[in-house]
Design a protein around this motif. Structure first.
Motif, PDB file in Angstrom:
ATOM      1  N   ALA A   1       3.990  34.899  10.475  1.00 55.10           N
ATOM      2  CA  ALA A   1       3.140  33.688  10.958  1.00 55.10           C
ATOM      3  C   ALA A   1       4.167  32.387  10.880  1.00 55.10           C
ATOM      4  N   ARG A   2       4.653  32.100   9.839  1.00 53.68           N
ATOM      5  CA  ARG A   2       5.486  30.935   9.675  1.00 53.68           C
ATOM      6  C   ARG A   2       6.647  31.070  10.457  1.00 53.68           C
ATOM      7  N   ALA A   3       7.114  32.032  10.670  1.00 57.20           N
ATOM      8  CA  ALA A   3       8.267  32.266  11.527  1.00 57.20           C
ATOM      9  C   ALA A   3       8.222  32.194  12.816  1.00 57.20           C
ATOM     10  N   LEU A   4       6.863  32.475  13.388  1.00 54.51           N
ATOM     11  CA  LEU A   4       6.332  32.524  14.761  1.00 54.51           C
ATOM     12  C   LEU A   4       6.268  30.790  14.817  1.00 54.51           C
TER      13      LEU A   4
ATOM     14  N   ARG B   1      10.902  19.566   4.699  1.00 49.51           N
ATOM     15  CA  ARG B   1      10.397  20.649   3.892  1.00 49.51           C
ATOM     16  C   ARG B   1      11.510  21.497   4.293  1.00 49.51           C
ATOM     17  N   LEU B   2      12.003  22.768   3.463  1.00 49.49           N
ATOM     18  CA  LEU B   2      13.010  23.853   3.646  1.00 49.49           C
ATOM     19  C   LEU B   2      12.218  24.602   4.844  1.00 49.49           C
ATOM     20  N   ALA B   3      12.931  25.212   5.638  1.00 52.38           N
ATOM     21  CA  ALA B   3      12.237  26.124   6.568  1.00 52.38           C
ATOM     22  C   ALA B   3      11.742  27.298   6.132  1.00 52.38           C
ATOM     23  N   HIS B   4      10.820  27.824   6.345  1.00 53.07           N
ATOM     24  CA  HIS B   4      10.029  28.923   6.108  1.00 53.07           C
ATOM     25  C   HIS B   4       9.990  30.070   7.329  1.00 53.07           C
ATOM     26  N   GLY B   5      10.641  31.352   7.057  1.00 59.84           N
ATOM     27  CA  GLY B   5      10.693  32.234   8.106  1.00 59.84           C
ATOM     28  C   GLY B   5      11.119  33.537   7.536  1.00 59.84           C
ATOM     29  N   LEU B   6      11.779  34.460   8.372  1.00 56.36           N
ATOM     30  CA  LEU B   6      12.201  35.698   7.867  1.00 56.36           C
ATOM     31  C   LEU B   6      13.546  35.465   7.106  1.00 56.36           C
TER      32      LEU B   6
ATOM     33  N   GLY C   1      18.858  39.305   6.756  1.00 56.81           N
ATOM     34  CA  GLY C   1      18.852  40.518   6.696  1.00 56.81           C
ATOM     35  C   GLY C   1      17.570  41.365   6.627  1.00 56.81           C
ATOM     36  N   SER C   2      16.647  40.877   6.596  1.00 53.61           N
ATOM     37  CA  SER C   2      15.449  41.541   6.531  1.00 53.61           C
ATOM     38  C   SER C   2      14.993  42.206   7.745  1.00 53.61           C
ATOM     39  N   GLU C   3      14.083  43.001   7.644  1.00 53.37           N
ATOM     40  CA  GLU C   3      13.402  43.829   8.803  1.00 53.37           C
ATOM     41  C   GLU C   3      11.829  43.288   9.226  1.00 53.37           C
ATOM     42  N   LEU C   4      11.627  43.073  10.292  1.00 55.02           N
ATOM     43  CA  LEU C   4      10.262  42.584  10.787  1.00 55.02           C
ATOM     44  C   LEU C   4       9.116  43.174  10.209  1.00 55.02           C
ATOM     45  N   ASP C   5       9.473  44.368  10.416  1.00 57.47           N
ATOM     46  CA  ASP C   5       8.485  45.649   9.872  1.00 57.47           C
ATOM     47  C   ASP C   5       8.036  45.369   8.442  1.00 57.47           C
ATOM     48  N   TYR C   6       8.872  44.992   7.666  1.00 58.01           N
ATOM     49  CA  TYR C   6       8.682  44.712   6.135  1.00 58.01           C
ATOM     50  C   TYR C   6       8.162  43.470   5.538  1.00 58.01           C
ATOM     51  N   ALA C   7       8.332  42.692   6.663  1.00 57.04           N
ATOM     52  CA  ALA C   7       7.904  41.060   6.317  1.00 57.04           C
ATOM     53  C   ALA C   7       6.400  40.967   6.225  1.00 57.04           C
ATOM     54  N   ALA C   8       5.933  40.164   5.300  1.00 59.37           N
ATOM     55  CA  ALA C   8       4.451  39.942   4.813  1.00 59.37           C
ATOM     56  C   ALA C   8       4.138  38.956   6.052  1.00 59.37           C
ATOM     57  N   ASP C   9       2.715  39.423   6.254  1.00 63.47           N
ATOM     58  CA  ASP C   9       1.941  38.642   7.477  1.00 63.47           C
ATOM     59  C   ASP C   9       2.188  37.187   7.676  1.00 63.47           C
ATOM     60  N   ASP C  10       2.116  36.421   6.348  1.00 61.03           N
ATOM     61  CA  ASP C  10       2.265  34.920   6.562  1.00 61.03           C
ATOM     62  C   ASP C  10       3.637  34.500   6.636  1.00 61.03           C
ATOM     63  N   THR C  11       4.590  35.476   6.211  1.00 61.15           N
ATOM     64  CA  THR C  11       5.997  35.077   6.650  1.00 61.15           C
ATOM     65  C   THR C  11       6.227  35.092   8.111  1.00 61.15           C
TER      66      THR C  11
ATOM     67  N   ALA D   1      11.849  20.915  -1.771  1.00 69.19           N
ATOM     68  CA  ALA D   1      12.161  22.264  -1.713  1.00 69.19           C
ATOM     69  C   ALA D   1      11.424  23.010  -2.946  1.00 69.19           C
ATOM     70  N   THR D   2      10.354  22.722  -2.995  1.00 73.67           N
ATOM     71  CA  THR D   2       9.336  23.480  -3.979  1.00 73.67           C
ATOM     72  C   THR D   2       9.144  24.901  -3.240  1.00 73.67           C
ATOM     73  N   ASN D   3       8.708  25.810  -4.312  1.00 78.20           N
ATOM     74  CA  ASN D   3       8.572  27.097  -3.910  1.00 78.20           C
ATOM     75  C   ASN D   3       7.372  27.353  -2.709  1.00 78.20           C
ATOM     76  N   ALA D   4       7.734  28.232  -1.735  1.00 79.72           N
ATOM     77  CA  ALA D   4       6.708  28.712  -0.761  1.00 79.72           C
ATOM     78  C   ALA D   4       5.447  29.257  -1.278  1.00 79.72           C
TER      79      ALA D   4
END
Lengths: 198, 198
Positions: free
Chosen positions: A189-192, A169-174, A177-187, A142-145
């Motif tokens: 990508a990871r969610a996909l 490894r902990l899951a990475h994604g959105l 409570g967040s909005e897709l529109d505001y998510a960073a590109d790499d976030t 669970a090291t940082n992303a």
């Protein structure tokens, strides 16, 4: 005219704190000088007591007063799973979620050659010792992303898998409570990449 | 799981500092725990020494180790002019300009009823005593150019003028090196009011 010696020395000490420049040190020093003597003594004692009484747990390397720490000796925690984190504050964050009931291991940093943090300064040897002692089925990394956390995770995976433990490894994604529109590109990508059927 | 007691207490003490919230306190606490014991002892000693050895000069009320302070006993300062400031740091700022060779008087605040700072909490009585003792020709009121500083200046002017001393105020106008375009409206207004022939 400069400030009297003891005021200057206090400002000097305050400037050593991260994020504290000369102006902030001046503000903090005047604030402290305005406090009662008793408050200042309490502050000084808190500093000394923390440094004096806090050590690293000989098992999980987390900060503790008692060695081994409460978590390591607790009979309510699953003994066959270890969650590896960078810092003690990450243990607190994970405990806050009430989702995890296993043990921890604190590395005290992440692999960052640029900042002079080599793998030998992390508490990896102690982690290896725990796994070699047997009884551990899974290690959650669970090291940082971020770059350092990811590099550390890759390194640990390569190191631990040959020992016959599952390394996850902990899951990475959105974030919830967040909005897709505001998510960073790499976030995104990871969610996909980590998408799953519903 | 929470942090061990001594860590929590240190964070609690750090949170009392101005501008330090829980997250910053956590960051500062971990930074401090990573320092050598000797550094922490130095920090604690600097705190205690500053509180223990610094007092207010019985004449000018500025912070000092020796009473009266070096400025008050200096034979190189003009004894017939007193510059009144809000805080000790203002004395340092004025000394930096190397323009002033008189004495000081530190009020330790400005009149601010909204913040619970009444006139009785300022060191006005001590200033009155100095002027009544004689030998003072001019009092420069160098309180800040904000509402509280202006109100304090007006009050002091009314109080001191009947005692037969000249009461002056620092000039307000455009800062040196500044552009008119970027100046605040009230600064421009003050600069116009204070215009002088060249």
């Amino acid at each position: 005219m400069m400030y009297p010696g003891p005021v200057l020395r206090l400002m000097e000490e305050l400037t050593k704190l991260p994020g504290v420049g000369p102006k902030t040190a001046q503000r903090l020093a005047f604030h402290l000088l305005k406090q009662e003597t008793e408050s200042i003594q309490q502050f000084a004692q808190a500093l000394l007591a923390a440094k004096d009484r806090i050590r690293h747990c000989s098992i999980c390397q987390n900060l503790t007063e008692d060695d081994p720490c409460r978590l390591c000796v607790s009979s309510e925690r699953d003994q066959d799973i270890i969650c590896v984190v960078e810092e003690p504050k990450d243990v607190v964050a994970l405990e806050r979620s009430s989702e995890y009931r296993g043990l921890y291991h604190v590395l005290h940093g992440a692999w960052s050659p640029m900042d002079g943090v080599g793998l030998e300064t992390l508490r990896v040897k102690e982690l290896l010792g725990r796994i070699k002692a047997g009884g551990v089925k899974e290690v959650i990394v669970a090291t940082n992303a971020d770059v350092e956390g990811e590099a550390t995770a890759m390194y640990l995976a390569r190191l631990l898998k040959p020992l016959g433990v599952a390394v996850t490894r902990l899951a990475h994604g959105l974030p919830m409570g967040s909005e897709l529109d505001y998510a960073a590109d790499d976030t995104i990508a990871r969610a996909l990449q980590g998408r799953h059927e519903i």
